[in-house]
Design an enzyme around this catalytic site. Structure first.
Site, PDB file in Angstrom:
ATOM      1  N   ASP A 154       0.800  -1.238  -0.070  1.00  0.00           N
ATOM      2  CA  ASP A 154      -0.045  -0.150  -0.013  1.00  0.00           C
ATOM      3  C   ASP A 154       0.736   1.277  -0.017  1.00  0.00           C
ATOM      4  OD1 ASP A 154      -2.641   1.402   0.352  1.00  0.00           O
ATOM      5  OD2 ASP A 154      -1.918   1.690   2.402  1.00  0.00           O
ATOM      6  N   ASP A 175      -0.177   5.168   0.827  1.00  0.00           N
ATOM      7  CA  ASP A 175      -0.467   6.367   1.832  1.00  0.00           C
ATOM      8  C   ASP A 175      -0.626   5.375   3.025  1.00  0.00           C
ATOM      9  OD1 ASP A 175      -0.847   8.417   0.243  1.00  0.00           O
ATOM     10  OD2 ASP A 175      -2.828   7.762  -0.461  1.00  0.00           O
TER      11      ASP A 175
END
Length: 360
Positions: free
Chosen positions: A24, A26
């Site tokens: 991922d 953010d």
């Protein structure tokens, strides 16, 4: 799938145990565009033995823009290593509506470009021309009441409603901020129904497509959200690492339901390059005790007591959290309400305070 009653351990760094990292962005690699300390080194270390893929629910940037941002922050990346929820949404719509179909865009130019790339026609308004056959809704700081009203009107008229993701928040240095899910929720409340298509995590589409297209045979997913990253990993039966550099907090980890529990815990992406110690359990004499590193957690009818053990002047607070986590999950699965946490000594009191947990 067998539900988690504990955390996995690894005597070798995870970068040696796995050969494909599904990362991922953010809250894991960067926070509001700024590199999280150590993320660049962790990615570089993993690349020495395996393959890295960047997978994000954020549809506001194109794969090219994401790769450029990563590279500018010292993380080597190319567009073909990036998979966004905008790409996943566009691919999903391409299988559901005819080529040349008009799609109402609520989101950034990056989302509109992905729609156009699969042979559909992005439009920004329902006024003028044929009615859109679908709506593509993603995050943008410029979304207005008028935009959301357009979604409602188009869907009521029969348009297919597709959203990039339903994340309720996005991480920031000042704490969580409203995510695309809050905007989707406004439309759900108005229409009284859910979207037809959700492209991003926790749906398994992005993970599964990436795994199928990659050379790695031992993947691990890394994220900062249990309800998207970890849930998606579990949906495709991939081990996961939950990091505390974004949305997740120690308190939230202790209260995770069985279907959203990770295999590993870490402060940040650097945990990908580290071994992970075991959490042992001892149920002798009718007392339930969990140990990790220099920490001991004992269960009683009133809650959990954390105590530091001899052998280290500055024991790792992450090991304390690991022991508390496995203990909290176990007692929750056995029917106990959220346990009260108590410090058994000064060392434990410091740890509970440092973790942001309540302790006596």
């Amino acid at each position: 799938m067998t539900e988690h009653r504990g955390l996995a351990d690894s005597s070798i760094p995870l970068s040696e145990a796995f050969d494909l990292a599904l990362l991922d962005l953010d809250g894991v690699v960067y926070l509001m565009g700024e590199l999280i300390p150590g993320a660049d080194e962790a990615v570089a270390e993993f690349r020495r033995r395996g393959t890295v893929r960047f997978i994000t629910n954020n549809a506001s940037r194109s794969a090219e823009q994401v790769a450029a941002l990563l590279t500018s922050r010292g993380v080597d990346a190319s567009p073909d290593e990036v998979r966004t929820s905008a790409q996943a949404l566009a691919a999903a719509l391409a299988t559901r509506i005819p080529q040349g179909g008009r799609v109402l865009i609520v989101g950034t130019t990056a989302l509109a470009d992905e729609i156009e790339a699969v042979g559909l026609v992005p439009v920004r308004t329902i006024d003028g021309g044929p009615a859109p056959v679908a709506v593509a809704q993603g995050i943008s700081p410029d979304v207005t009441w008028r935009d959301l009203s357009g979604v409602v009107t188009a869907v009521r008229a029969g348009a297919l409603w597709a959203v990039t993701n339903r994340d309720s928040t996005i991480p920031s240095p000042t704490g969580p901020l409203p995510g695309n899910g809050t905007l989707v929720a406004a439309v759900v409340e108005t229409l009284g129904r859910a979207p037809d298509v959700v492209a991003g995590k926790p749906e398994p589409v992005m993970f599964q497509q990436t795994i199928d297209q990659s050379l790695g045979i031992r993947p691990i997913a890394v994220g900062d959200r249990h309800d998207t990253d970890i849930a998606a990993a579990r949906a495709v039966r991939v081990p996961s690492l939950l990091v505390l550099s974004g949305t997740a907090t120690p308190a939230s980890v202790l209260n995770l339901p069985p279907d959203a529990r990770p295999d590993y815990l870490g402060w940040s992406l650097t945990a990908l390059t580290e071994p992970h110690p075991p959490v042992s359990q001892d149920d002798s004499d009718g007392v339930h005790v969990w140990r990790c590193g220099h920490w001991r957690v004992e269960s009683s009818p009133t809650g959990l007591t954390l105590t530091g053990t001899q052998g280290s002047l500055e024991p790792d607070h992450l090991d304390a959290l690991r022991a508390l986590t496995v203990a909290a999950w176990a007692v929750a699965d056995d029917g106990m309400a959220t346990p009260t946490l108590t410090a058994g000594d000064a060392m434990a009191k410091t740890a509970l305070s440092g973790l942001g947990l309540v302790g006596d």
